[in-house]
Design a protein around this motif. Structure first.
Motif, PDB file in Angstrom:
ATOM      1  N   TYR A   9      29.546  42.175 -23.784  1.00  0.00           N
ATOM      2  CA  TYR A   9      28.522  42.739 -24.746  1.00  0.00           C
ATOM      3  C   TYR A   9      28.766  43.768 -25.693  1.00  0.00           C
ATOM      4  O   TYR A   9      28.439  43.210 -26.876  1.00  0.00           O
ATOM      5  CB  TYR A   9      27.436  43.380 -23.636  1.00  0.00           C
ATOM      6  N   ARG A 177      18.978  35.920 -20.619  1.00  0.00           N
ATOM      7  CA  ARG A 177      20.075  36.925 -20.600  1.00  0.00           C
ATOM      8  C   ARG A 177      19.441  38.319 -20.076  1.00  0.00           C
ATOM      9  O   ARG A 177      20.158  38.937 -19.280  1.00  0.00           O
ATOM     10  CB  ARG A 177      20.886  37.188 -22.011  1.00  0.00           C
ATOM     11  N   TRP A 207      24.866  31.656 -25.302  1.00  0.00           N
ATOM     12  CA  TRP A 207      25.028  32.623 -24.436  1.00  0.00           C
ATOM     13  C   TRP A 207      26.221  33.567 -24.770  1.00  0.00           C
ATOM     14  O   TRP A 207      26.097  34.680 -24.566  1.00  0.00           O
ATOM     15  CB  TRP A 207      25.403  31.840 -23.215  1.00  0.00           C
ATOM     16  N   HIS A 210      25.482  37.247 -26.475  1.00  0.00           N
ATOM     17  CA  HIS A 210      25.272  38.151 -25.539  1.00  0.00           C
ATOM     18  C   HIS A 210      23.801  38.549 -26.154  1.00  0.00           C
ATOM     19  O   HIS A 210      23.579  39.889 -26.162  1.00  0.00           O
ATOM     20  CB  HIS A 210      26.113  39.148 -25.604  1.00  0.00           C
ATOM     21  N   ALA A 212      20.158  39.846 -26.029  1.00  0.00           N
ATOM     22  CA  ALA A 212      19.218  40.145 -24.745  1.00  0.00           C
ATOM     23  C   ALA A 212      17.865  40.549 -25.166  1.00  0.00           C
ATOM     24  O   ALA A 212      17.801  41.720 -25.953  1.00  0.00           O
ATOM     25  CB  ALA A 212      19.874  41.199 -23.686  1.00  0.00           C
TER      26      ALA A 212
END
Length: 276
Positions: A9, A177, A207, A210, A212
């Motif tokens: 991340y 996520r 994906w 990362h 979110a």
């Protein structure tokens, strides 16, 4: 040592922050467009060696103070910051057994009372647990799947149905996520993740970013095969009685062509329901 989710991340986030955004002076040739590791370390007030260990997974227990500094350095919003803390083991994570898939009868009754507002309830895996009649009509009776992630990424008709498919895809992965970070051991979340990574290269690419981010008030543009174009405002609410569930309600601006199209869709759905 294997890269951790936290390290992955951090790596992905620093690649998306430019030196200009971080108020850093750039001199000479740079191999990366984002921040270097040592630049993140300087901005966060930690040693470069410590930050490298975080990214490589050799350091797994940063303090809350360090995480706050990293969140600021990487320009994370509130959802991104929450995700960072969860990955570091500081934010609350939910055991899979605590995730409820039963929708309260009172919520079902409320959804049924909205004949002109498509409404759905889904879980962290984006499985649609409940939907009202007009939502079923909007999503074509869920003919492809009752999982919204599968609808977006594996239904061939999705690119025509969602007029801004790329925007919908990015937001869907970011929301998925965030849910995955809250309950990474949920077997259904892990199952859907594995299926999408295998079946959709575009999902896999998103994906790897990362991102979110939770859902917020937004507009979505649809092209419905029965009533044509629709622009709907989407509002998302956490279901307090069942952590992990979210209620999404769509509505059209009063007097707009979309409002008329939505009313027609509701009429068609009601007629089909009476005839079935």
């Amino acid at each position: 040592m294997a890269r951790t989710e936290l390290g992955a991340y951090l790596t992905a986030r620093r690649a998306l922050v430019t030196p200009a955004e971080a108020n850093l002076t750039v001199t000479g040739y740079r191999r990366v467009s984002g921040l270097r590791r040592e630049e993140v370390a300087i901005l966060a007030g930690v040693s470069a060696d410590y930050y490298v260990r975080l990214e490589q997974g050799r350091e797994r227990a940063p303090s809350g103070q360090v995480l706050d500094a990293l969140a600021t350095a990487l320009r994370l919003d509130e959802d991104g910051r929450l995700h960072l803390f969860r990955l570091a083991g500081i934010g609350p994570r939910v055991r899979a057994a605590a995730v409820a898939d039963r929708v309260e009868p009172s919520l079902l009754s409320l959804m049924d009372a909205w004949p002109h507002n498509p409404a759905v309830v889904y879980n962290r895996a984006y499985d649609v647990l409940a939907s009202n009649t007009i939502a079923d009509a909007l999503f074509h009776g869920w003919a492809h799947s009752r999982n919204l992630m599968h609808v977006v990424f594996t239904d061939p008709a999705a690119r025509a149905f969602y007029r801004d498919w790329h925007g919908v895809a990015r937001n869907s992965v970011a929301g998925f996520r965030l849910g995955h970070g809250a309950a990474p051991d949920d077997p259904r979340v892990r199952q859907v993740l594995g299926e999408l990574l295998e079946q959709s290269p575009e999902f896999a690419e998103l994906w790897d970013r990362h991102d979110a981010r939770g859902k917020a008030l937004e507009r979505k543009d649809f092209e419905h095969r029965d009533v044509g174009p629709l622009t709907l405002t989407m509002q998302t609410f956490d279901v307090r009685a069942a952590p992990g569930q979210e209620l999404v309600v769509y509505h059209a601006e009063a007097g707009s062509p979309s409002s008329e199209a939505l009313a027609l869709l509701g009429s068609l759905a009601a007629t089909a329901r009476r005839e079935s």
